[in-house]
Design a protein around this motif. Sequence first.
Motif, PDB file in Angstrom:
ATOM      1  N   PHE A   1      33.505  30.722  46.525  1.00  0.00           N
ATOM      2  CA  PHE A   1      33.636  29.562  45.651  1.00  0.00           C
ATOM      3  C   PHE A   1      32.646  29.609  44.477  1.00  0.00           C
ATOM      4  CE2 PHE A   1      34.972  28.242  49.920  1.00  0.00           C
ATOM      5  CZ  PHE A   1      36.288  27.874  49.644  1.00  0.00           C
ATOM      6  N   ASP A   2      31.528  30.305  44.659  1.00  0.00           N
ATOM      7  CA  ASP A   2      30.531  30.433  43.590  1.00  0.00           C
ATOM      8  C   ASP A   2      30.958  31.424  42.510  1.00  0.00           C
ATOM      9  OD1 ASP A   2      28.540  28.685  44.774  1.00  0.00           O
ATOM     10  OD2 ASP A   2      28.168  30.280  46.235  1.00  0.00           O
ATOM     11  N   VAL A   3      31.780  32.411  42.871  1.00  0.00           N
ATOM     12  CA  VAL A   3      32.054  33.504  41.937  1.00  0.00           C
ATOM     13  C   VAL A   3      33.514  33.631  41.526  1.00  0.00           C
ATOM     14  CG1 VAL A   3      30.092  34.805  42.844  1.00  0.00           C
ATOM     15  CG2 VAL A   3      32.384  35.216  43.789  1.00  0.00           C
TER      16      VAL A   3
ATOM     17  N   GLY B   1      27.039  32.634  54.464  1.00  0.00           N
ATOM     18  CA  GLY B   1      27.753  32.796  53.202  1.00  0.00           C
ATOM     19  C   GLY B   1      28.585  34.066  53.242  1.00  0.00           C
TER      20      GLY B   1
ATOM     21  N   THR C   1      39.388  29.544  51.932  1.00  0.00           N
ATOM     22  CA  THR C   1      38.945  30.629  51.049  1.00  0.00           C
ATOM     23  C   THR C   1      40.118  31.378  50.424  1.00  0.00           C
ATOM     24  OG1 THR C   1      38.735  32.079  52.989  1.00  0.00           O
ATOM     25  CG2 THR C   1      36.745  30.954  52.225  1.00  0.00           C
TER      26      THR C   1
ATOM     27  N   GLN D   1      24.374  39.865  46.249  1.00  0.00           N
ATOM     28  CA  GLN D   1      23.947  38.553  45.753  1.00  0.00           C
ATOM     29  C   GLN D   1      23.863  37.589  46.945  1.00  0.00           C
ATOM     30  OE1 GLN D   1      23.468  38.473  42.208  1.00  0.00           O
ATOM     31  NE2 GLN D   1      23.872  40.655  42.550  1.00  0.00           N
TER      32      GLN D   1
ATOM     33  N   ASP E   1      35.605  32.047  39.725  1.00  0.00           N
ATOM     34  CA  ASP E   1      35.975  31.835  38.325  1.00  0.00           C
ATOM     35  C   ASP E   1      35.564  33.003  37.433  1.00  0.00           C
ATOM     36  OD1 ASP E   1      37.028  29.394  39.002  1.00  0.00           O
ATOM     37  OD2 ASP E   1      35.320  28.220  38.292  1.00  0.00           O
ATOM     38  N   ASP E   2      34.641  33.826  37.897  1.00  0.00           N
ATOM     39  CA  ASP E   2      34.147  34.939  37.086  1.00  0.00           C
ATOM     40  C   ASP E   2      34.794  36.270  37.451  1.00  0.00           C
ATOM     41  OD1 ASP E   2      32.288  33.261  35.745  1.00  0.00           O
ATOM     42  OD2 ASP E   2      30.916  33.415  37.459  1.00  0.00           O
TER      43      ASP E   2
ATOM     44  N   LEU F   1      25.588  33.614  48.286  1.00  0.00           N
ATOM     45  CA  LEU F   1      26.736  33.124  47.529  1.00  0.00           C
ATOM     46  C   LEU F   1      28.003  33.162  48.377  1.00  0.00           C
ATOM     47  CD1 LEU F   1      26.195  34.790  44.021  1.00  0.00           C
ATOM     48  CD2 LEU F   1      25.437  32.537  44.824  1.00  0.00           C
ATOM     49  N   THR F   2      29.016  32.421  47.931  1.00  0.00           N
ATOM     50  CA  THR F   2      30.319  32.432  48.580  1.00  0.00           C
ATOM     51  C   THR F   2      31.394  32.705  47.534  1.00  0.00           C
ATOM     52  OG1 THR F   2      30.909  30.107  48.254  1.00  0.00           O
ATOM     53  CG2 THR F   2      29.481  30.630  50.155  1.00  0.00           C
TER      54      THR F   2
ATOM     55  N   THR G   1      32.601  43.546  40.841  1.00  0.00           N
ATOM     56  CA  THR G   1      32.261  42.608  41.911  1.00  0.00           C
ATOM     57  C   THR G   1      33.181  42.832  43.106  1.00  0.00           C
ATOM     58  OG1 THR G   1      31.525  40.936  40.320  1.00  0.00           O
ATOM     59  CG2 THR G   1      32.007  40.189  42.560  1.00  0.00           C
TER      60      THR G   1
END
Length: 255
Positions: free
Chosen positions: A106-108, A90, A143, A100, A110-111, A103-104, A33
């Motif tokens: 903040f969406d990813v 975004g 961010t 993707q 944690d992964d 998305l931002t 990613t």
Amino acid sequence: MKQFLITPAAGKRLIAKALAKYSAITKAFKSGTLVIIAGTTNGYAAEEILSSIDQLEGFSRKRFFRGIVLPPGGPVTSAGRVKDESGFPGDVIIKDGIWQKGLTIFDVVDDLKEGDVILKGANALNLPLKQAGIYIGDPFGGTIGAALQAVVGRRVRLILPTGIEKRVYNDLNDLALRLNVPGAHGPRLLPVPGEIFTEIDAISLLTGAKAEIVAGGGVSGAEGSIWLAVSGKEEQIKSAEDLLNSVACEPFFEF
């Protein structure tokens, strides 16, 4: 040795061209990613990287930022954001080679895992001390506050594309202590641990030549420009000349 004048806009394009060919970044967006956090320099990077994977359609640099620095009196809030953010697209998140959309960070966040890469622009640069700092307008750290969870917690790589026009000469830790005290006004400053990537690094990566700052400034559109002296083998200098000529007429950023 040859000398070249680079405007801030040309510098952004130059940095972006190099980032699109940087091995750590290409590996991340192909089999992991890559997070390109919205910002003016990163808008150029997103453009070049999405072009390299034939997914540029639907992307625009026009509103690819949260905070922005405009001339005094510009239409921004006290936090440095434009009052109408309806056009914000975004961040650019590329996972396993696919953008993707929508998305931002903040969406990813944690992964994200080791081997993934985050690109985040900076506002202050001390080259001798290899320090970069980010202006903070958001009361929760914005961010970069989110990104550092992954950088420090999971060894996600943080790359800081930053134009040399943002250079300062004080230790950023000392500056932050003064800017962030209770009662001070204006943006806060956060020095961050990450890999700084400037026009000098871009020239080295793309041509093998060595570049150094020798002068700066100008008028009539050359305000904020830098003069770089480029040295190396004859073929490296010629490659750098072709590269810098290709970005020389980059227009000013507009939104």
